[in-house]
Enzyme design. Structure first.
Site, PDB file in Angstrom:
ATOM      1  N   GLU A 158       0.781  -1.248   0.000  1.00 34.74           N
ATOM      2  CA  GLU A 158       0.000   0.000   0.000  1.00 34.74           C
ATOM      3  C   GLU A 158       0.806   1.289   0.000  1.00 34.74           C
ATOM      4  OE1 GLU A 158      -2.624  -0.402   3.387  1.00 34.74           O
ATOM      5  OE2 GLU A 158      -3.789  -1.971   2.415  1.00 34.74           O
ATOM      6  N   GLU A 268      -6.080 -10.901  -0.880  1.00 35.80           N
ATOM      7  CA  GLU A 268      -6.933 -10.658   0.305  1.00 35.80           C
ATOM      8  C   GLU A 268      -8.394 -10.607  -0.111  1.00 35.80           C
ATOM      9  OE1 GLU A 268      -5.640  -7.220   2.559  1.00 35.80           O
ATOM     10  OE2 GLU A 268      -3.534  -7.610   2.135  1.00 35.80           O
TER      11      GLU A 268
HETATM   12  C1  GLA Z   1      -5.122  -4.378   4.442  1.00 35.62           C
HETATM   13  C2  GLA Z   1      -3.883  -5.142   4.863  1.00 35.62           C
HETATM   14  C3  GLA Z   1      -4.238  -6.416   5.561  1.00 35.62           C
HETATM   15  C4  GLA Z   1      -5.358  -6.245   6.555  1.00 35.62           C
HETATM   16  C5  GLA Z   1      -6.537  -5.613   5.891  1.00 35.62           C
HETATM   17  C6  GLA Z   1      -7.671  -5.431   6.866  1.00 35.62           C
HETATM   18  O1  GLA Z   1      -5.711  -4.889   3.330  1.00 35.62           O
HETATM   19  O2  GLA Z   1      -3.018  -5.429   3.813  1.00 35.62           O
HETATM   20  O3  GLA Z   1      -3.096  -6.894   6.219  1.00 35.62           O
HETATM   21  O4  GLA Z   1      -4.921  -5.451   7.625  1.00 35.62           O
HETATM   22  O5  GLA Z   1      -6.122  -4.349   5.417  1.00 35.62           O
HETATM   23  O6  GLA Z   1      -7.827  -6.508   7.717  1.00 35.62           O
END
Ligand code: GLA
Length: 352
Positions: A158, A268
């Site tokens: 990020e 994710e």
């Molecule tokens: C982001 C992070 C993850 C997690 C999510 C929320 O996507 O990369 O590690 O913290 O937020 O759970």
């Protein structure tokens, strides 16, 4: 028909030959035997929800005891519990994450490792040296104690946020950026190249990475890293919402990353779905089925898809419920560990 997840066919097995199928896991799940069994049966890859993030590994007492301005002290108890489980279960691990603006303590960036809230920040050279110390120690520990378990590293998470007005769309509200400008990015990947073991891949990971402005900024960053041979893959987080579902846009974005010659990971994935009723869950199932069919389509076109990871296991424990405080039923297994229509849809899509 809902089935017990431990008796149902294995999605992880069905994905074999295509990509690893993963779940984000937390400490609670590892203490629960049913969760352990479910993970072993249904998945082939594991990501730690929090246990491998800097705030869990950095140890301020141990750092101060070293008496060094750049060498940091670490503790690996929670990460090791997860790596032990993965090793004994034959699951591979996505290491998440080395460098991130979040869940990294401020003292790591402060002069003299001070934890005073307003302590002055260290200079760029010091922070970059600390970053190198952190990355090399973490990689050395994992690769020595758990050879062959970790298959990829989220080196940076990020770092792009186009809404903050920074140069090249980089996130400016980040202590990494505040202390080093953009220098921390290539530096992290250069260090990770030195620390990686044979066969491991280095990833950049981000959310909303198919939104056009964000994709343009990430693409620029990736090409710059690729020019130095520093990055192997792109991690698309894939926290989605059913009411904003736009698969063509996602697919176009994923294809563009694959065309850079990078390995693609879905890192994710969940699809926020506020209804547990049959109609909502049927819509969720269509979305999941279409998504996995799309991954196989990209693969047939020549994209390298290394893994697809869901952010959670059952609807009982999902960050949408605990962190975002939303009523949500976003995953493939219900709170009682039974398969949902979304499970059947994913299985059907990967079995072709
Ligand atoms: C982001 C992070 C993850 C997690 C999510 C929320 O996507 O990369 O590690 O913290 O937020 O759970």
């Amino acid at each position: 028909m809902a089935q017990d997840a431990l008796l149902a066919p294995s999605v992880g097995e069905a994905c074999r030959g295509h990509f690893l199928f993963g779940a984000a896991v937390n400490g609670y799940m590892l203490r629960d035997e049913r969760h352990r069994q479910l993970l072993r049966r249904q998945f082939t890859s594991l990501t730690a929800e929090n246990e491998m993030k800097p705030e869990r590994l950095l140890d301020r007492e141990a750092t101060l005891a070293l008496g060094d301005p750049v060498r940091c002290g670490l503790r690996f108890d929670s990460a090791d519990r997860m790596l032990d489980f993965a090793r004994e279960s034959g699951l591979r691990v996505r290491f998440h994450t080395l460098v991130w603006h979040n869940q990294t303590p401020r003292w790591f960036f402060a002069e003299d490792w001070s934890d005073a809230p307003d302590a002055p920040l260290a200079d760029a050279e010091t922070v970059l040296a600390r970053q190198e110390s952190y990355i090399l120690q973490v990689m050395a520990h994992v690769n020595t104690a758990y050879p062959g378990v970790v298959y990829c590293w989220d080196v940076v998470n990020e770092a792009v946020e186009t809404s903050q007005g920074g140069e090249d769309g980089l996130r400016t509200r980040s202590l990494w950026y505040e202390t080093t400008g953009s220098a921390f990015l290539a530096a992290a990947f250069r260090t990770a190249r030195r620390g990686q073991a044979e066969g491991q891949q280095l990833f950049y990971n981000d959310y909303n990475s198919y939104f056009p402005d964000k994709q343009a900024a990430i693409g620029k960053l990736l090409r710059r890293l690729q020019a130095e041979g520093l990055v192997d893959g792109m991690g698309m987080q894939t926290h989605m919402e059913l009411r904003r579902w736009n698969l063509p846009a996602f697919e176009a974005g994923a294809r563009a990353y694959a065309e850079l010659g990078l390995v693609l990971h879905i890192t994710e994935m969940d699809i926020h779905c506020p209804g547990a009723d049959a109609e909502s869950q049927a819509a969720l199932a269509r979305a999941y089925g279409d998504f996995f069919a799309m991954l196989l389509r990209l693969e047939r076109e020549g994209a390298q898809i290394g893994s697809a990871t869901l952010w959670g296991v059952t609807d009982r424990f999902t960050w949408l419920r605990f962190f975002r405080k939303e009523d949500s039923y976003p995953l493939l297994f219900d709170a009682d560990m039974r398969t949902k229509p979304a499970f059947d849809a994913v299985l059907a899509a990967v079995m072709g």
